[in-house]
Design a protein around this motif. Structure first.
Motif, PDB file in Angstrom:
ATOM      1  N   GLU A  19       0.772  -1.117  -0.118  1.00 41.15           N
ATOM      2  CA  GLU A  19      -0.168  -0.055  -0.093  1.00 41.15           C
ATOM      3  C   GLU A  19       0.713   1.291   0.085  1.00 41.15           C
ATOM      4  N   VAL A  20       1.989   1.188   0.474  1.00 40.09           N
ATOM      5  CA  VAL A  20       3.063   2.211   0.545  1.00 40.09           C
ATOM      6  C   VAL A  20       4.592   1.699   0.533  1.00 40.09           C
ATOM      7  N   ALA A  21       5.295   2.590   0.034  1.00 36.44           N
ATOM      8  CA  ALA A  21       6.661   2.280  -0.255  1.00 36.44           C
ATOM      9  C   ALA A  21       7.499   3.596   0.064  1.00 36.44           C
ATOM     10  N   PHE A  22       8.766   3.585   0.245  1.00 34.65           N
ATOM     11  CA  PHE A  22       9.387   4.531   0.550  1.00 34.65           C
ATOM     12  C   PHE A  22      10.644   4.567  -0.409  1.00 34.65           C
ATOM     13  N   GLY A  23      10.873   5.919  -0.927  1.00 36.84           N
ATOM     14  CA  GLY A  23      12.067   5.830  -1.772  1.00 36.84           C
ATOM     15  C   GLY A  23      12.689   7.336  -1.887  1.00 36.84           C
ATOM     16  N   LEU A  24      13.687   7.116  -2.722  1.00 39.15           N
ATOM     17  CA  LEU A  24      14.464   8.408  -3.056  1.00 39.15           C
ATOM     18  C   LEU A  24      14.886   8.093  -4.691  1.00 39.15           C
ATOM     19  N   PRO A  25      14.435   9.198  -5.587  1.00 44.25           N
ATOM     20  CA  PRO A  25      14.526   9.222  -6.868  1.00 44.25           C
ATOM     21  C   PRO A  25      16.280   9.339  -7.246  1.00 44.25           C
ATOM     22  N   GLY A  26      16.631   8.720  -8.531  1.00 44.26           N
ATOM     23  CA  GLY A  26      17.988   8.979  -8.936  1.00 44.26           C
ATOM     24  C   GLY A  26      17.703   8.779 -10.228  1.00 44.26           C
ATOM     25  N   VAL A  27      18.939   9.244 -11.249  1.00 43.91           N
ATOM     26  CA  VAL A  27      18.906   9.234 -12.457  1.00 43.91           C
ATOM     27  C   VAL A  27      18.520   7.530 -13.060  1.00 43.91           C
ATOM     28  N   HIS A  28      18.807   6.621 -12.305  1.00 44.27           N
ATOM     29  CA  HIS A  28      18.720   5.235 -12.748  1.00 44.27           C
ATOM     30  C   HIS A  28      17.403   4.652 -12.599  1.00 44.27           C
ATOM     31  N   PRO A  31      12.094   5.751 -14.108  1.00 44.33           N
ATOM     32  CA  PRO A  31      11.078   4.964 -14.688  1.00 44.33           C
ATOM     33  C   PRO A  31      10.118   4.153 -13.565  1.00 44.33           C
ATOM     34  N   VAL A  32      10.709   3.929 -12.459  1.00 42.38           N
ATOM     35  CA  VAL A  32       9.990   3.127 -11.625  1.00 42.38           C
ATOM     36  C   VAL A  32       9.014   4.309 -11.015  1.00 42.38           C
ATOM     37  N   TRP A  33       9.566   5.519 -10.595  1.00 42.09           N
ATOM     38  CA  TRP A  33       8.586   6.566 -10.085  1.00 42.09           C
ATOM     39  C   TRP A  33       7.477   6.856 -10.995  1.00 42.09           C
ATOM     40  N   GLU A  34       7.826   6.759 -12.329  1.00 43.59           N
ATOM     41  CA  GLU A  34       6.874   7.016 -13.462  1.00 43.59           C
ATOM     42  C   GLU A  34       5.646   5.742 -13.256  1.00 43.59           C
ATOM     43  N   ALA A  35       6.232   4.695 -13.304  1.00 41.31           N
ATOM     44  CA  ALA A  35       5.189   3.558 -13.264  1.00 41.31           C
ATOM     45  C   ALA A  35       4.197   3.522 -11.919  1.00 41.31           C
ATOM     46  N   LEU A  36       4.719   4.089 -10.858  1.00 46.48           N
ATOM     47  CA  LEU A  36       4.251   4.064  -9.678  1.00 46.48           C
ATOM     48  C   LEU A  36       3.549   5.455  -9.497  1.00 46.48           C
ATOM     49  N   ALA A  37       3.207   6.315 -10.518  1.00 50.18           N
ATOM     50  CA  ALA A  37       2.428   7.210 -10.508  1.00 50.18           C
ATOM     51  C   ALA A  37       1.011   7.024 -10.095  1.00 50.18           C
ATOM     52  N   GLY A  38       0.234   7.611  -9.031  1.00 49.55           N
ATOM     53  CA  GLY A  38      -0.793   7.486  -8.701  1.00 49.55           C
ATOM     54  C   GLY A  38      -0.921   6.333  -7.545  1.00 49.55           C
ATOM     55  N   ARG A  39      -0.062   5.800  -7.117  1.00 44.54           N
ATOM     56  CA  ARG A  39       0.402   5.325  -5.926  1.00 44.54           C
ATOM     57  C   ARG A  39       1.182   5.752  -4.834  1.00 44.54           C
ATOM     58  N   ARG A  40       0.891   5.214  -3.491  1.00 43.51           N
ATOM     59  CA  ARG A  40       1.799   5.668  -2.410  1.00 43.51           C
ATOM     60  C   ARG A  40       2.860   5.617  -2.466  1.00 43.51           C
ATOM     61  N   LEU A  41       3.844   6.472  -3.010  1.00 37.78           N
ATOM     62  CA  LEU A  41       5.366   6.319  -2.963  1.00 37.78           C
ATOM     63  C   LEU A  41       5.765   7.542  -2.137  1.00 37.78           C
ATOM     64  N   ILE A  42       6.316   7.498  -1.001  1.00 42.87           N
ATOM     65  CA  ILE A  42       6.654   8.373  -0.273  1.00 42.87           C
ATOM     66  C   ILE A  42       8.152   8.985  -0.459  1.00 42.87           C
ATOM     67  N   GLY A  43       8.561   9.930  -0.767  1.00 38.01           N
ATOM     68  CA  GLY A  43       9.916  10.475  -1.338  1.00 38.01           C
ATOM     69  C   GLY A  43      10.397  10.884  -0.044  1.00 38.01           C
ATOM     70  N   VAL A  66       8.699  -1.803   2.138  1.00 32.49           N
ATOM     71  CA  VAL A  66       9.557  -1.563   0.759  1.00 32.49           C
ATOM     72  C   VAL A  66      10.235  -0.284   0.785  1.00 32.49           C
ATOM     73  N   ALA A  67      11.558  -0.317   0.193  1.00 32.91           N
ATOM     74  CA  ALA A  67      12.440   0.877  -0.058  1.00 32.91           C
ATOM     75  C   ALA A  67      12.601   0.741  -1.432  1.00 32.91           C
ATOM     76  N   LEU A  68      12.767   1.868  -2.183  1.00 33.97           N
ATOM     77  CA  LEU A  68      13.049   1.916  -3.551  1.00 33.97           C
ATOM     78  C   LEU A  68      14.163   3.046  -3.739  1.00 33.97           C
ATOM     79  N   VAL A  69      15.404   2.634  -3.947  1.00 29.92           N
ATOM     80  CA  VAL A  69      16.431   3.205  -4.215  1.00 29.92           C
ATOM     81  C   VAL A  69      17.312   3.213  -5.452  1.00 29.92           C
ATOM     82  N   THR A  70      18.086   4.267  -5.656  1.00 30.04           N
ATOM     83  CA  THR A  70      18.855   4.192  -6.957  1.00 30.04           C
ATOM     84  C   THR A  70      20.298   3.557  -6.842  1.00 30.04           C
ATOM     85  N   THR A  71      20.955   3.426  -7.671  1.00 32.20           N
ATOM     86  CA  THR A  71      22.087   2.853  -7.880  1.00 32.20           C
ATOM     87  C   THR A  71      23.589   3.030  -7.162  1.00 32.20           C
ATOM     88  N   GLY A  72      24.312   2.176  -6.617  1.00 25.73           N
ATOM     89  CA  GLY A  72      25.642   2.504  -6.031  1.00 25.73           C
ATOM     90  C   GLY A  72      25.419   2.842  -4.799  1.00 25.73           C
TER      91      GLY A  72
END
Length: 537
Positions: A19-28, A31-43, A66-72
């Motif tokens: 129902e909710v995930a937590f993340g920080l966007p990065g260049v890599h 596309p995940v942020w785009e795909a999750l548009a309209g869902r609860r992804l807390i930046g 769930v944690a969604l993060v970028t590379t390296g």
């Protein structure tokens, strides 16, 4: 419309009921942020916050965090939080992008942006498992498999790596969610042996750990304890397992000599969902009991510290229910005097802590308290009268300072009114995520107990008779800092009448707020410098 790898990742999370995930966007990972548009992804403002918030959410709800993060460096920034989740059995799924598969040259670090020689290997020591998607078609299946592993007892964190180029490639159907494997079941012969030992015990004791809470075994453990007339001691991870009114619940913590005597007097100890770790046993200076029976999903975990006389491998709730069958009900253990002795200890040793603990006890039912590694947090961890399961969250698996505030964001994201207990030092680890608190308008009160530094370490230095070095901190005006983000905030000195009035006001509010209390508390007996068993430090 053709689905991409990022779309299938989003579909997999939806299939899992996330129902909710937590993340920080990065260049890599854009596309995940785009795909999750309209869902609860807390930046959030730091990847470590994403990991801690996912953990706090998992502990408060029992669901997958769930944690969604970028590379390296983005992935690496989560490692402290993932280590705490591993040590505490928290089901956290870290999904990180990796460099494009088309730019990877086996055995060579070529200098691609954010490139790591082996990103998954960073996570191997602190997770149950690591997965890497090899094609876009594999992304959903890998996520589903990883989530199943994270949730399977003993639960824990799992890592999934996805080369960034796969997120934009076409992907096939998602596939089915893996069917959980059945959990082991002890034999009836072993159940009967354990039942007979418990029935014959004159001074039985039940020691319940985090595995018991995660299994939802509170009612079964309470019923068994009533049949045995046995006190129940709960570990830090199992606080709230039994209601405070339960006649068999011993006061916490076992580190108090009065409570520890229950262990010393017991002729049979039944350990349920616990590994008898060093923090609970004062580094194993509690003497082995005359007879030890254990219920655990993992036989090796159950036996690594105190050798059991009998191990029942299986689900804590089911095994405990079977143990209670046919046992006559005995008189409840006499615990009133013990509770009075513990209360007297608190009031005598640190009157301000007694007031603070009373304030916690008056919170509305269902309020989640998240404590950091700070002196006020240690008082809460040891003595807070937790009323319900999953309403107290504490980082004593790995002991990570700075856990409290970011984990409380995750707990509050579940919708539960939440209180964070932190110190001025620990709060500075992640105070930038006041921006997240303001942005999301989470139902969270942050209590910052400001003693001008690392109070526990200052106490350690005082005990050793050395000068204070590195422990006294210059700190900001926390009230002004919170207000700069648009968050209501106030400060009081000490835990007196002004504190109680402000506390009542802020914890009854619907949105976020911060309360700073200027106070220096003496550490309680559950902190290692004050352990009473000789040689325990």
């Amino acid at each position: 419309m053709t689905k991409t790898g990022a779309d299938r990742l989003a579909d997999a999370l939806a299939t899992l009921g996330v129902e909710v995930a937590f993340g920080l966007p990065g260049v890599h990972n854009l596309p995940v942020w785009e795909a999750l548009a309209g869902r609860r992804l807390i930046g959030v403002r730091h990847e470590q916050t994403a990991g801690y918030a996912a953990d706090g959410y998992a502990r408060a709800t029992g669901k997958l965090g769930v944690a969604l993060v970028t590379t390296g460096p983005g992935a690496a920034n989560t490692l402290g939080a993932v280590g705490e989740a591993q040590a505490s059995g928290s089901p956290v799924l870290v999904i990180a992008t990796d460099i494009p598969s088309t730019l990877r040259k086996p055995g060579v670090v070529r200098g691609v942006l954010h490139e790591t020689s082996d990103q998954a290997a960073l996570f191997e020591p602190v997770t149950k498992g690591t997965f890497t998607a090899g094609t876009a078609d594999e992304i959903a299946a890998v996520v589903l498999e990883a989530a199943a592993l994270a949730l399977r007892p003993q639960s824990g964190p799992v890592y999934v790596g996805i080369p960034t180029d796969l997120l934009r490639k076409p992907a096939g159907e998602i596939g089915a969610v893996p069917v959980p494997e059945p959990l082991p079941v002890p034999s009836e012969v072993d159940i009967q042996r354990a039942r007979e030992s418990l029935a014959a015990a004159e001074r039985p004791l039940v020691w319940a750990g985090g595995g018991a809470l995660r299994a939802g075994a509170g009612a079964e453990i309470g019923a068994l304890a009533e049949r045995l007339g046995a006190p129940v001691v709960t570990t830090f991870a199992a606080r709230g397992l039994l209601g405070q009114a339960h006649p068999c619940l011993a006061p916490n913590p076992v580190h108090a000599p009065e409570v520890g005597a229950l262990w010393d007097r017991a002729d049979v100890v039944l350990g349920i969902g616990t590994d008898f770790d060093g923090l609970m046993t004062q580094n194993w200076l509690m003497p082995p009991p005359p007879k030890l029976l254990v219920v655990n999903i993992d036989a090796e975990d159950a036996a690594k510290n105190y050798p059991p006389d009998l191990t029942l491998v299986g689900d804590a709730r089911e095994v405990t229910a079977r143990l209670a069958e046919g046992l006559p009900r005995k008189a409840p253990p006499p615990l009133d005097d013990l509770k009075s002795q513990v209360r007297h200890r608190i009031e005598t040793e640190e009157p301000q802590a007694a007031v603070f603990l009373d304030a916690l006890a008056e919170l509305d039912p269902g309020t989640v308290v998240v404590a950091d590694m700070c002196v006020a947090g240690y008082w809460a961890g040891g003595f807070h009268r937790v009323r319900e399961p999953r309403t107290f969250v504490y980082p004593m698996g790995w002991g990570t300072l700075g856990f409290g505030f970011p984990a409380s964001l995750g707990a509050a994201a579940s919708g539960a009114r939440t209180v964070c207990v932190t110190g001025d030092g620990g709060f500075l680890y992640g105070c930038g995520d006041l921006a997240t608190l303001a942005q999301e308008r989470l139902p969270l009160t942050v209590l910052v107990v400001d003693d001008g530094g690392y109070g526990m370490l200052r106490f350690d230095q005082d005990q050793e008779g050395v000068a204070h070095r590195g422990v006294d901190l210059d700190t900001p005006d926390f009230v002004a800092l919170a207000r700069s983000f648009g968050i209501p905030a106030g400060r009081v000195e000490g835990f007196g009448a002004e504190f109680r009035a402000k506390w009542t006001e802020l914890t009854a509010a619907a949105g976020p707020n911060v309360l700073v209390v200027g106070a220096a508390l003496r550490p309680p007996v559950n902190t290692s410098p004050r352990w009473h068993r000789k040689g325990a430090k």
